[in-house]
Design a protein around this motif. Structure first.
Motif, mmCIF file in Angstrom:
data_model
loop_
_atom_site.group_PDB
_atom_site.id
_atom_site.type_symbol
_atom_site.label_atom_id
_atom_site.label_comp_id
_atom_site.label_asym_id
_atom_site.label_seq_id
_atom_site.Cartn_x
_atom_site.Cartn_y
_atom_site.Cartn_z
ATOM 1 N N ILE A 1 0.833 -1.209 0.000
ATOM 2 C CA ILE A 1 0.000 0.000 0.000
ATOM 3 C C ILE A 1 0.865 1.256 0.000
ATOM 4 C CG2 ILE A 1 -1.632 1.343 1.384
ATOM 5 C CD1 ILE A 1 -2.853 -1.368 2.232
ATOM 6 N N VAL A 2 1.916 1.258 0.810
ATOM 7 C CA VAL A 2 2.841 2.406 0.839
ATOM 8 C C VAL A 2 3.493 2.582 -0.533
ATOM 9 C CG1 VAL A 2 4.993 3.263 1.810
ATOM 10 C CG2 VAL A 2 3.264 2.292 3.319
ATOM 11 N N SER A 3 3.880 1.478 -1.170
ATOM 12 C CA SER A 3 4.485 1.545 -2.511
ATOM 13 C C SER A 3 3.511 2.133 -3.522
ATOM 14 C CB SER A 3 4.926 0.150 -2.950
ATOM 15 O OG SER A 3 5.888 -0.392 -2.062
ATOM 16 N N CYS A 4 2.223 1.742 -3.424
ATOM 17 C CA CYS A 4 1.198 2.290 -4.319
ATOM 18 C C CYS A 4 1.072 3.800 -4.133
ATOM 19 C CB CYS A 4 -0.140 1.616 -4.067
ATOM 20 S SG CYS A 4 -0.228 -0.119 -4.569
ATOM 21 N N ASN A 5 1.128 4.250 -2.877
ATOM 22 C CA ASN A 5 1.032 5.688 -2.598
ATOM 23 C C ASN A 5 2.244 6.443 -3.127
ATOM 24 O OD1 ASN A 5 -1.368 6.595 -0.621
ATOM 25 N ND2 ASN A 5 -0.839 4.474 -0.188
ATOM 26 N N ILE A 6 3.413 5.887 -2.939
ATOM 27 C CA ILE A 6 4.627 6.538 -3.444
ATOM 28 C C ILE A 6 4.581 6.607 -4.975
ATOM 29 C CG2 ILE A 6 7.136 6.298 -3.664
ATOM 30 C CD1 ILE A 6 7.142 5.075 -0.855
ATOM 31 N N TYR A 7 4.130 5.530 -5.581
ATOM 32 C CA TYR A 7 4.015 5.469 -7.040
ATOM 33 C C TYR A 7 3.095 6.572 -7.557
ATOM 34 C CZ TYR A 7 2.917 3.412 -11.636
ATOM 35 O OH TYR A 7 2.733 3.197 -12.978
ATOM 36 N N GLY A 8 1.936 6.724 -6.918
ATOM 37 C CA GLY A 8 0.999 7.756 -7.344
ATOM 38 C C GLY A 8 1.515 9.159 -7.100
ATOM 39 N N ILE A 9 2.159 9.372 -5.954
ATOM 40 C CA ILE A 9 2.688 10.704 -5.622
ATOM 41 C C ILE A 9 3.776 11.119 -6.605
ATOM 42 C CG2 ILE A 9 4.015 11.989 -3.902
ATOM 43 C CD1 ILE A 9 2.453 10.425 -1.748
ATOM 44 N N ILE A 10 4.638 10.169 -6.980
ATOM 45 C CA ILE A 10 5.714 10.484 -7.927
ATOM 46 C C ILE A 10 5.133 10.946 -9.261
ATOM 47 C CG2 ILE A 10 7.556 9.478 -9.334
ATOM 48 C CD1 ILE A 10 8.309 7.764 -6.914
ATOM 49 N N TRP A 11 4.168 10.191 -9.792
ATOM 50 C CA TRP A 11 3.568 10.581 -11.060
ATOM 51 C C TRP A 11 2.771 11.876 -10.928
ATOM 52 C CZ3 TRP A 11 5.042 9.171 -15.546
ATOM 53 C CH2 TRP A 11 5.598 7.907 -15.765
ATOM 54 N N GLY A 12 2.188 12.105 -9.759
ATOM 55 C CA GLY A 12 1.433 13.333 -9.564
ATOM 56 C C GLY A 12 2.308 14.561 -9.414
ATOM 57 N N ILE A 13 3.509 14.384 -8.890
ATOM 58 C CA ILE A 13 4.370 15.537 -8.604
ATOM 59 C C ILE A 13 5.240 15.941 -9.795
ATOM 60 C CG2 ILE A 13 6.505 14.453 -7.752
ATOM 61 C CD1 ILE A 13 6.287 16.306 -5.298
ATOM 62 N N LEU A 14 5.430 15.035 -10.741
ATOM 63 C CA LEU A 14 6.306 15.331 -11.893
ATOM 64 C C LEU A 14 5.878 16.570 -12.677
ATOM 65 C CD1 LEU A 14 7.143 11.739 -13.197
ATOM 66 C CD2 LEU A 14 8.717 13.382 -12.169
ATOM 67 N N PRO A 15 4.577 16.790 -12.955
ATOM 68 C CA PRO A 15 4.193 18.020 -13.678
ATOM 69 C C PRO A 15 4.534 19.295 -12.922
ATOM 70 C CG PRO A 15 2.437 16.396 -13.816
ATOM 71 C CD PRO A 15 3.432 15.866 -12.814
ATOM 72 N N LEU A 16 4.653 19.228 -11.600
ATOM 73 C CA LEU A 16 5.040 20.414 -10.833
ATOM 74 C C LEU A 16 6.502 20.765 -11.021
ATOM 75 C CD1 LEU A 16 3.154 19.641 -7.482
ATOM 76 C CD2 LEU A 16 2.415 21.130 -9.348
ATOM 77 N N PHE A 17 7.275 19.822 -11.585
ATOM 78 C CA PHE A 17 8.703 20.056 -11.797
ATOM 79 C C PHE A 17 9.054 20.129 -13.277
ATOM 80 C CE2 PHE A 17 8.579 18.507 -7.483
ATOM 81 C CZ PHE A 17 9.553 19.271 -6.842
ATOM 82 N N GLY A 18 8.055 20.373 -14.121
ATOM 83 C CA GLY A 18 8.360 20.691 -15.508
ATOM 84 C C GLY A 18 8.023 19.648 -16.540
ATOM 85 N N TRP A 19 7.791 18.378 -16.112
ATOM 86 C CA TRP A 19 7.384 17.391 -17.111
ATOM 87 C C TRP A 19 5.868 17.440 -17.217
ATOM 88 C CZ3 TRP A 19 8.010 11.320 -17.000
ATOM 89 C CH2 TRP A 19 7.832 10.836 -18.308
ATOM 90 N N ASN A 20 5.361 18.118 -18.242
ATOM 91 C CA ASN A 20 3.959 18.488 -18.368
ATOM 92 C C ASN A 20 3.636 19.561 -17.322
ATOM 93 O OD1 ASN A 20 0.922 18.349 -18.572
ATOM 94 N ND2 ASN A 20 1.437 16.650 -19.920
ATOM 95 N N LYS A 21 2.374 19.894 -17.142
ATOM 96 C CA LYS A 21 1.957 20.902 -16.178
ATOM 97 C C LYS A 21 0.477 20.716 -15.866
ATOM 98 C CE LYS A 21 0.869 24.256 -19.825
ATOM 99 N NZ LYS A 21 1.103 25.614 -20.341
ATOM 100 N N TYR A 22 0.058 21.315 -14.773
ATOM 101 C CA TYR A 22 -1.362 21.300 -14.410
ATOM 102 C C TYR A 22 -2.008 22.596 -14.883
ATOM 103 C CZ TYR A 22 -0.431 17.238 -11.515
ATOM 104 O OH TYR A 22 -0.075 15.984 -11.081
ATOM 105 N N THR A 23 -3.113 22.447 -15.591
ATOM 106 C CA THR A 23 -3.788 23.612 -16.148
ATOM 107 C C THR A 23 -5.293 23.378 -16.139
ATOM 108 O OG1 THR A 23 -3.887 25.065 -18.082
ATOM 109 C CG2 THR A 23 -3.682 22.716 -18.504
ATOM 110 N N LEU A 24 -6.038 24.451 -16.371
ATOM 111 C CA LEU A 24 -7.495 24.327 -16.431
ATOM 112 C C LEU A 24 -7.914 23.512 -17.642
ATOM 113 C CD1 LEU A 24 -8.641 27.951 -15.535
ATOM 114 C CD2 LEU A 24 -9.123 25.895 -14.212
ATOM 115 N N GLU A 25 -8.898 22.650 -17.452
ATOM 116 C CA GLU A 25 -9.487 21.944 -18.573
ATOM 117 C C GLU A 25 -10.324 22.919 -19.395
ATOM 118 O OE1 GLU A 25 -11.545 18.634 -16.838
ATOM 119 O OE2 GLU A 25 -9.715 17.447 -16.653
ATOM 120 N N PRO A 26 -10.660 22.587 -20.640
ATOM 121 C CA PRO A 26 -11.355 23.544 -21.516
ATOM 122 C C PRO A 26 -12.623 24.145 -20.921
ATOM 123 C CG PRO A 26 -10.560 21.709 -22.808
ATOM 124 C CD PRO A 26 -10.264 21.370 -21.381
#
Length: 374
Positions: free
Chosen positions: A154-179
């Motif tokens: 379960i901890v590994s699943c959380n780390i996995y999700g957090i890593i993919w969620g945090i990457l756009p905050l560091f420049g790989w893609n970005k978070y923006t408003l949907e249309p």
């Protein structure tokens, strides 16, 4: 309400400092749809909090529910509870104003929360499939999956999700408003960097888990079927019917598990692929919105399907929350009904016996009669 305006400026003379701005209204959904979305999202948030919160409380208050397998379900409920409290209400409130009203900072936080927790939930669903596979197909090794091992997964699943969620905050893609400007998510269009992240997350966060879950559950169903075929040669006719009924129940449960997963995320994944392929501008605004809000409903489907297919869980729910007694197993409901009859069947008979005494008769369900002279 006035719509947001976007400017398109072009010079009207040879002087580049002099220009005229043509303003174009940002496309909006029909007014009735904003109302419908607001009601839907508020109700989703409310029931998401109640349902996920109820299962979390049940897990920690009932010892018979605190099993290793249910640990994955309660982790799933934690994710659903967080999305219900910290994610969905922001989108619901924005529907009232017809646009995102919480600023760029909260937009990024909103996108990170929904993306990260969404991937965590998908990883946990895969973990549940693996647990059921080991329990049924590789049952000799199931004792090795202790609570500590489950917690590590379960901890590994959380780390996995957090890593993919945090990457756009560091420049790989970005978070923006949907249309539709009601929720925030990753950018599905744009340059190669945006596309590379979007394609990777679709494969690692959706397609691969779907394939793994489908394979594991199909293997489970094959094992249950083969066990029934072998056992039918050694058991009586009535026992065969019980085994067939059990196989059907397993098949229905697995169908709901896989079906709910695909139903929740397939529309959004198709939407993402179309945007990556460059068809974003050809998609009507309403279809930019529906896949996203539809996927959020998984915060309700997951706990209901995984918990209510368990007799032990339904029995615990019926005992803990009296207004849910109707969902309890049939045997439990019959037992409760019989107990209620035994408690309320108390008949006082007054007779003119020879000694003129009253006789109190207590009648019980097993036709036992006890009389006492007063």
């Amino acid at each position: 309400m006035l719509s947001s305006l976007s400017s398109n400026c072009s010079p009207i003379t040879s002087d580049e400092n002099v220009s005229i701005c043509e303003t174009e209204p940002t496309p909006e959904l029909p007014a009735a749809m904003y109302v419908a979305l607001a009601i839907y999202l508020f109700l989703l948030s409310l029931f998401g909090i109640l349902v996920n919160g109820a299962f979390i409380y049940l897990y920690f208050s009932r010892k018979e529910i605190a099993t290793v397998s249910n640990l994955y379900v309660v982790a799933l409920c934690f994710c659903g509870f967080l999305i219900s409290t910290l994610g969905v209400p922001f989108a619901a409130a924005s529907c009232i104003r017809h646009e995102w009203i919480f600023g760029d900072g909260l937009c990024k936080l909103h996108g990170f929360l929904l993306t990260g927790l969404g991937i965590v939930m998908i990883a946990l669903l895969t973990g549940i499939a693996v647990d059921k596979y080991i329990y049924i197909v590789r049952y000799h090794a199931h004792h090795k999956v202790t609570k500590s091992v489950a917690m590590a997964i379960i901890v590994s699943c959380n780390i996995y999700g957090i890593i993919w969620g945090i990457l756009p905050l560091f420049g790989w893609n970005k978070y923006t408003l949907e249309p539709a400007r009601l929720t925030c998510s990753v950018e599905w269009t744009g340059d190669i960097s945006n596309h590379s992240y979007a394609i990777t997350i679709l494969f690692t966060g959706l397609l691969i888990p779907v394939g793994a879950i489908a394979y594991l559950y199909s293997t489970i169903l094959q094992r249950v079927h083969s066990q029934r075929i072998v056992s039918q040669r050694l058991v009586s006719g009535s026992r065969k019917q019980i085994m067939i009924k059990r196989e059907k129940k397993v098949a229905i449960t697995l169908f709901f598990m896989v079906g709910s997963f695909v139903l929740a995320w397939l529309p959004y994944s198709i939407y993402g692929f179309l945007c990556i392929l460059g068809y974003s501008k050809d998609i009507p605004l309403v279809w930019h919105t529906i896949p996203s809000v539809f996927a959020k409903a998984s915060i309700l489907w997951n706990p209901l399907i995984y918990a209510l297919r368990s007799k032990a869980m339904k029995k615990a729910l019926a005992e803990t929350y009296p207004f849910l007694r109707w969902i309890g197993p049939k045997a439990f409901r019959k037992q409760k009904l019989e107990l209620r009859r035994n408690q309320t069947t108390h008949t006082v008979l007054k007779s003119n016996a020879l000694n003129g005494s009253d006789v109190v008769v207590h009648s019980s369900g097993d036709n036992h009669v006890t009389s006492t002279s007063l």
